[in-house]
Design a protein around this motif. Sequence first.
Motif, PDB file in Angstrom:
ATOM      1  N   ILE A 239       0.844  -1.204   0.000  1.00 41.95           N
ATOM      2  CA  ILE A 239       0.000   0.000   0.000  1.00 41.95           C
ATOM      3  C   ILE A 239       0.874   1.248   0.000  1.00 41.95           C
ATOM      4  O   ILE A 239       0.597   2.233  -0.700  1.00 41.95           O
ATOM      5  N   GLY A 240       1.969   1.191   0.759  1.00 43.91           N
ATOM      6  CA  GLY A 240       2.880   2.326   0.830  1.00 43.91           C
ATOM      7  C   GLY A 240       3.490   2.682  -0.514  1.00 43.91           C
ATOM      8  O   GLY A 240       3.570   3.860  -0.882  1.00 43.91           O
ATOM      9  N   ILE A 241       3.902   1.668  -1.277  1.00 42.54           N
ATOM     10  CA  ILE A 241       4.496   1.987  -2.581  1.00 42.54           C
ATOM     11  C   ILE A 241       3.422   2.419  -3.579  1.00 42.54           C
ATOM     12  O   ILE A 241       3.688   3.219  -4.492  1.00 42.54           O
ATOM     13  N   TRP A 242       2.194   1.940  -3.420  1.00 39.12           N
ATOM     14  CA  TRP A 242       1.100   2.403  -4.275  1.00 39.12           C
ATOM     15  C   TRP A 242       0.844   3.891  -4.036  1.00 39.12           C
ATOM     16  O   TRP A 242       0.725   4.671  -4.989  1.00 39.12           O
ATOM     17  N   ILE A 243       0.791   4.283  -2.771  1.00 39.49           N
ATOM     18  CA  ILE A 243       0.615   5.701  -2.437  1.00 39.49           C
ATOM     19  C   ILE A 243       1.783   6.521  -2.978  1.00 39.49           C
ATOM     20  O   ILE A 243       1.601   7.609  -3.552  1.00 39.49           O
ATOM     21  N   THR A 244       2.993   5.996  -2.820  1.00 38.94           N
ATOM     22  CA  THR A 244       4.176   6.691  -3.319  1.00 38.94           C
ATOM     23  C   THR A 244       4.107   6.892  -4.821  1.00 38.94           C
ATOM     24  O   THR A 244       4.402   7.977  -5.344  1.00 38.94           O
ATOM     25  N   GLY A 245       3.709   5.835  -5.543  1.00 45.82           N
ATOM     26  CA  GLY A 245       3.599   5.940  -6.991  1.00 45.82           C
ATOM     27  C   GLY A 245       2.594   6.989  -7.430  1.00 45.82           C
ATOM     28  O   GLY A 245       2.787   7.669  -8.452  1.00 45.82           O
ATOM     29  N   MET A 246       1.535   7.159  -6.649  1.00 47.04           N
ATOM     30  CA  MET A 246       0.495   8.136  -6.986  1.00 47.04           C
ATOM     31  C   MET A 246       0.973   9.568  -6.755  1.00 47.04           C
ATOM     32  O   MET A 246       0.580  10.490  -7.483  1.00 47.04           O
ATOM     33  N   GLY A 293       7.449   2.697   0.364  1.00 47.50           N
ATOM     34  CA  GLY A 293       7.900   3.636  -0.656  1.00 47.50           C
ATOM     35  C   GLY A 293       9.265   4.230  -0.398  1.00 47.50           C
ATOM     36  O   GLY A 293       9.729   5.084  -1.173  1.00 47.50           O
ATOM     37  N   ALA A 294       9.937   3.780   0.666  1.00 42.50           N
ATOM     38  CA  ALA A 294      11.200   4.414   1.057  1.00 42.50           C
ATOM     39  C   ALA A 294      12.255   4.316  -0.037  1.00 42.50           C
ATOM     40  O   ALA A 294      12.911   5.308  -0.386  1.00 42.50           O
ATOM     41  N   ALA A 295      12.441   3.128  -0.607  1.00 41.11           N
ATOM     42  CA  ALA A 295      13.467   2.959  -1.626  1.00 41.11           C
ATOM     43  C   ALA A 295      13.193   3.840  -2.836  1.00 41.11           C
ATOM     44  O   ALA A 295      14.093   4.512  -3.358  1.00 41.11           O
ATOM     45  N   THR A 296      11.933   3.868  -3.282  1.00 41.40           N
ATOM     46  CA  THR A 296      11.570   4.688  -4.434  1.00 41.40           C
ATOM     47  C   THR A 296      11.786   6.173  -4.146  1.00 41.40           C
ATOM     48  O   THR A 296      12.345   6.911  -4.971  1.00 41.40           O
ATOM     49  N   LEU A 297      11.365   6.624  -2.971  1.00 41.21           N
ATOM     50  CA  LEU A 297      11.535   8.025  -2.603  1.00 41.21           C
ATOM     51  C   LEU A 297      13.001   8.425  -2.549  1.00 41.21           C
ATOM     52  O   LEU A 297      13.406   9.468  -3.087  1.00 41.21           O
TER      53      LEU A 297
END
Length: 372
Positions: A239-246, A293-297
Amino acid sequence: MTGFICILTETLPAGLLPQIGQGLGISEALAGQLVTLYALGSLLAAIPLTTATRRWRRRPLLLLCLIGFLVFNSITALSSNYTLTLFARFMAGVSAGVLWGITAGYARRLVTDALKGKAMAVAMIGTPLAMALGVPAGTFLGVLVGWRTVFGIMSLLTVVLVVWVLWKMPDYPGESANKRPPLHKIFVMPGVRPVLLVVFAWMLAHNILYTYIATYLAQAGLAKRVDFTLLIFGMASVIGIWITGMLIDRMPRLLILISLAAFSLASLLLGIGSSQPIVIYLAVAVWGLTIGGAATLLLTAMAESAGESADVAQSMLVTAWNLAIFGGGLLGAILLEILGVRSFPWVLFILLLLALLVAWRAKVDGFPSKKN
């Protein structure tokens, strides 16, 4: 898939420390060093090998790293010698150090500038999926059929991935000689050092707890719920990476600040409610939500700061990340032996406040506040 295998290889021992310790005839603290040595391999290899391979074409380099995972996970599956197993974990970490150094640049080349942030989120989906599905399933299978079998399954997955890369992945040239500034100039670029400091403090806090999560849960009477707890963590991270992607293309810095603040709150809950299963599950869910989402951020923040030198800057990030993994395994073992597992949440809280302060103040130093 590459991210999935990397993360599963890295973190699987954390859920199986008692089984690995019993299988190799060692203590849980020594078994925890399987995570530490993996991180040490990535730590020592990321910058020099990424720098040395800057001119290599991307797909052959990707394949070489994947073959490294195949070989060294297979050795881990078969070895009954602790020293040999540590060596295999170290070399698997070397492969990961190079892989993470090229991941961001590879993914960002596949899309237009307007989609680079979302491309990173999609490319990194293997990380939370490994946490949500791979690690809990691996932990369950490790208890059911043995941890060696799980490492063997990862080797089979790697064979499938090698075939897939040969079949489908596009190739790209490496970095040209005239676009290769020296390391020290990349290091002093605006934003690079603040990102590295945030990476280290954030991931050190994460890995102190994650490496010894089975031990922490045991003190709360949840020794038999490690797989379920990791499932909560993993699903929340998806869910965290989905929010990050948005949201990443609009508010990357704000997402970092929110994630650090929420993880700080989770660490307080883990400290105050260390004997309450419901509180622990809630805190783990918040923890997973922030880590997803930490890695993506952080990879995006570094790529924005370094521009065309992103691959080498990413290798610095990988070094800081794996120094934190190494430090988490080592510091966690020291804390476990001296202060006990109940000290973990309070150490986490201090580290996360430090990371939050750096991220907050770093805006003046060039820490990205929006994507360009």
